[in-house]
Enzyme design. Sequence first.
Site, short mmCIF file in Angstrom:
data_model
loop_
_atom_site.label_atom_id
_atom_site.label_comp_id
_atom_site.label_asym_id
_atom_site.label_seq_id
_atom_site.Cartn_x
_atom_site.Cartn_y
_atom_site.Cartn_z
N ASP A 167 65.09 20.10 -4.33
CA ASP A 167 64.65 19.56 -3.02
C ASP A 167 63.58 18.51 -3.37
O ASP A 167 62.40 18.74 -3.23
CB ASP A 167 64.11 20.66 -2.08
N HIS B 294 55.17 24.31 -10.70
CA HIS B 294 56.20 25.30 -10.32
C HIS B 294 57.56 25.00 -10.97
O HIS B 294 58.11 25.81 -11.72
CB HIS B 294 56.41 25.28 -8.81
C1 BDR Z 1 57.89 25.26 -4.34
O1 BDR Z 1 57.89 24.65 -3.05
C2 BDR Z 1 58.04 23.26 -3.15
O2 BDR Z 1 57.10 22.61 -2.38
C3 BDR Z 1 57.83 22.91 -4.61
O3 BDR Z 1 58.65 21.82 -4.98
C4 BDR Z 1 58.21 24.17 -5.34
O4 BDR Z 1 59.59 24.20 -5.63
C5 BDR Z 1 56.56 25.95 -4.58
O5 BDR Z 1 56.35 26.98 -3.66
CA CA Z 2 60.94 22.21 -5.35
#
Ligand code: BDR
Ligand code: CA
Length: 320
Positions: free
Chosen positions: A9, A248
Amino acid sequence: MRKLILDLDMGIDDAMALCFALASPEVELVGITCVFGNVPVGVSARNCLDVLHLLGRDDIPVIVGADRPLAGMGPHRAFQAVHGANGIGGVELERARREVGRPDDPARGDAARFIVQAALRYGGDLLVVPTGPLTNIARALELDARAMTALRGTTFMGGALTVPGNVTPAAEANIAADPEAAARVLASGMPLTMVGLDVTHRVAATRGDIAGWRALGTDAGAAFAQMVESYIDAYEAADPWIGGCALHDPLAVAVALDPALAVTYETPLAVDLTGPLRGRTIGDEPAWASGAPGVEVALDVDATAFLDRFRERMARGLSA
Ligand code: BDR
Ligand code: CA
């Protein structure tokens, strides 16, 4: 060589995950599937094309996937405060010439089918790393659960088992965006590793990292430095205790390629679907008794080893 699909995403840490993957010699990225999340799915796809162009990899297929969660429209998560209005920190990238879903693209607009076809083709050599809502993976399971269960592994960024959520006190963003999809995937019996906030909040990029990327003197280094600077600004405002921006999605790719970076605990996982805890990932050990499949949940990470690798691979990926 092992094959990889990223399901993105496309926000800022997704872009770092992509750069990290492309700079990983032990794996071949065979395609990117896109999902709604940080931005609408069309923006996610556009960002994938443009970041690939920036990194000199216009050859990688990009396939559009789900534009909404399984259960109706749901609220579209607008994470503008974290990822900027365009998902990449407001940075204007040169547009790639190609468009997603072009008529000669056999997998156009059908991310789930692309994933299943790759699973059938590569089987135990294929890794899938979703770093957004799990909607495309749930759809792929609907198409061919057997093929999805036979692939090497799916290492997803999402969830929080032993720590609070980041969009509600209980829920992490990717799971909260489509809890029904997450529940189906977690109960599917696919080989799964969860890389959630338990570990991703322990690894951060700093302003020192982005100074290094700027010093490379490349367009890619400059663009990533600008993107990640805005990401660090957002983290410093909301979560200063992290000491930079949480990595992340790059951590999920790194653990998929090298599981030894994390210590995991195997348990059946459930997802709360109702009430104020909606989107929470919760261990369900009693479910072992009824044959529920286990998920490997990352509870600890070798942060030093990961960060060394992250710095080395990002520098390599941004040097061209
Ligand atoms: C996740 O949420 C998205 O905003 C970031 O890309 C990551 O995959 C972290 O909670
Ligand atoms: Ca993400």
